[in-house]
Design an enzyme around this catalytic site. Sequence first.
Site, mmCIF file in Angstrom:
data_model
loop_
_atom_site.group_PDB
_atom_site.id
_atom_site.type_symbol
_atom_site.label_atom_id
_atom_site.label_comp_id
_atom_site.label_asym_id
_atom_site.label_seq_id
_atom_site.Cartn_x
_atom_site.Cartn_y
_atom_site.Cartn_z
ATOM 1 N N LYS A 1 0.844 -1.196 0.000
ATOM 2 C CA LYS A 1 0.000 0.000 0.000
ATOM 3 C C LYS A 1 0.876 1.241 0.000
ATOM 4 O O LYS A 1 1.771 1.377 0.824
ATOM 5 C CB LYS A 1 -0.909 0.027 1.226
ATOM 6 C CG LYS A 1 -1.837 1.241 1.259
ATOM 7 C CD LYS A 1 -2.641 1.311 2.539
ATOM 8 C CE LYS A 1 -1.891 1.981 3.667
ATOM 9 N NZ LYS A 1 -1.791 3.466 3.513
ATOM 10 N N ASP B 1 -3.632 4.179 -2.014
ATOM 11 C CA ASP B 1 -4.496 4.658 -0.943
ATOM 12 C C ASP B 1 -4.478 6.180 -0.894
ATOM 13 O O ASP B 1 -3.792 6.783 -0.064
ATOM 14 C CB ASP B 1 -4.001 4.053 0.383
ATOM 15 C CG ASP B 1 -4.820 4.502 1.581
ATOM 16 O OD1 ASP B 1 -5.989 4.868 1.399
ATOM 17 O OD2 ASP B 1 -4.271 4.465 2.707
ATOM 18 N N LYS C 1 -7.560 8.091 -1.117
ATOM 19 C CA LYS C 1 -8.798 8.530 -0.462
ATOM 20 C C LYS C 1 -9.393 9.778 -1.113
ATOM 21 O O LYS C 1 -9.630 10.813 -0.458
ATOM 22 C CB LYS C 1 -8.540 8.804 1.023
ATOM 23 C CG LYS C 1 -8.077 7.600 1.832
ATOM 24 C CD LYS C 1 -7.930 7.972 3.301
ATOM 25 C CE LYS C 1 -7.450 6.824 4.154
ATOM 26 N NZ LYS C 1 -6.017 6.506 3.922
ATOM 27 N N ASP D 1 -13.887 14.758 -3.391
ATOM 28 C CA ASP D 1 -14.028 16.054 -4.053
ATOM 29 C C ASP D 1 -15.321 16.011 -4.853
ATOM 30 O O ASP D 1 -16.106 15.060 -4.730
ATOM 31 C CB ASP D 1 -12.806 16.322 -4.950
ATOM 32 C CG ASP D 1 -12.457 17.801 -5.057
ATOM 33 O OD1 ASP D 1 -13.371 18.592 -5.371
ATOM 34 O OD2 ASP D 1 -11.288 18.164 -4.828
ATOM 35 N N THR E 1 -10.044 4.679 11.040
ATOM 36 C CA THR E 1 -9.833 3.867 12.242
ATOM 37 C C THR E 1 -9.149 4.633 13.369
ATOM 38 O O THR E 1 -9.030 4.118 14.480
ATOM 39 C CB THR E 1 -9.011 2.607 11.913
ATOM 40 O OG1 THR E 1 -7.795 2.994 11.253
ATOM 41 C CG2 THR E 1 -9.796 1.668 11.027
ATOM 42 N N ARG F 1 3.292 -0.356 10.476
ATOM 43 C CA ARG F 1 4.463 -0.303 11.344
ATOM 44 C C ARG F 1 4.880 -1.628 11.977
ATOM 45 O O ARG F 1 6.089 -1.844 12.168
ATOM 46 C CB ARG F 1 4.239 0.781 12.412
ATOM 47 C CG ARG F 1 4.440 2.185 11.847
ATOM 48 C CD ARG F 1 3.830 3.270 12.711
ATOM 49 N NE ARG F 1 2.384 3.315 12.536
ATOM 50 C CZ ARG F 1 1.613 4.267 13.058
ATOM 51 N NH1 ARG F 1 2.152 5.223 13.804
ATOM 52 N NH2 ARG F 1 0.309 4.258 12.839
#
Length: 245
Positions: free
Chosen positions: A35, A63, A65, A68, A127, A218
């Site tokens: 990603k 990714d 997002k 608009d 999240t 991470r």
Amino acid sequence: MTALRNPVFCAIDTTDLNAATRLAARIGDTVGGIKLGLEFFTSQGRRGVEQVAKASEAPLFLDLKFHDIPNTVAGAIRAAVQLRPTIVNVHAAGGRTMMQAAARAASDAAAEFAVPRPMVLAVTVLTSMDDDDLAGTGVGRAVTDQVRALAALAKESGIDGVVCSPREATLLRADLGPDFKLLCPGVRPHWAAADDQKRIMTPAEAVAAGADYLVVGRPITAAADPIAAAEKIVSELPRPAAEVR
């Protein structure tokens, strides 16, 4: 969508092109996909995405997002399709017309450029947010209710699935059926820190709850041995029924 080696997408969140390229090359044969998000794209752009994707040769989740007006999002999706991602995403909060435009643009651009159509997913509630955070934006619903409402709207709008917390996966699977795709960030192994995620589960719990795809960052990228960390995560996932003897 081509079947993945496993459901884990590794989030490579860095502005360092060489570091991202090296990491993608190292883990591309272990994870299901990689990603790349806003942090990387804003720094390195299309050429950076192309370099990392080539180094990995794993499916790409771009990714970004998009959120608009419908015409702008359609144009952004059209541009993104040329990078041959497996998954792209928009914000469900952009509404029905915007999501419909995104879904159409993905199909039209894939046909125009003779590339596979990416899956278009809609982000429900980030999240990193809980009920208090959502209330601060003026939304009176609880997070779970907002996620369910946005996911239902996304399906009605022709979107392929949603990005949601694993804590909502079981409800959304029941609401929207087996074919609607659920991609879950906020996934942390029991041996990793939660960091800035609030609505989390372990990878095994998320898959058991109904997630089709997982995003893990991470716990892999900050590990002393990213390959070993990725392998450990994959090994802890439930095995498909066909593999159980």
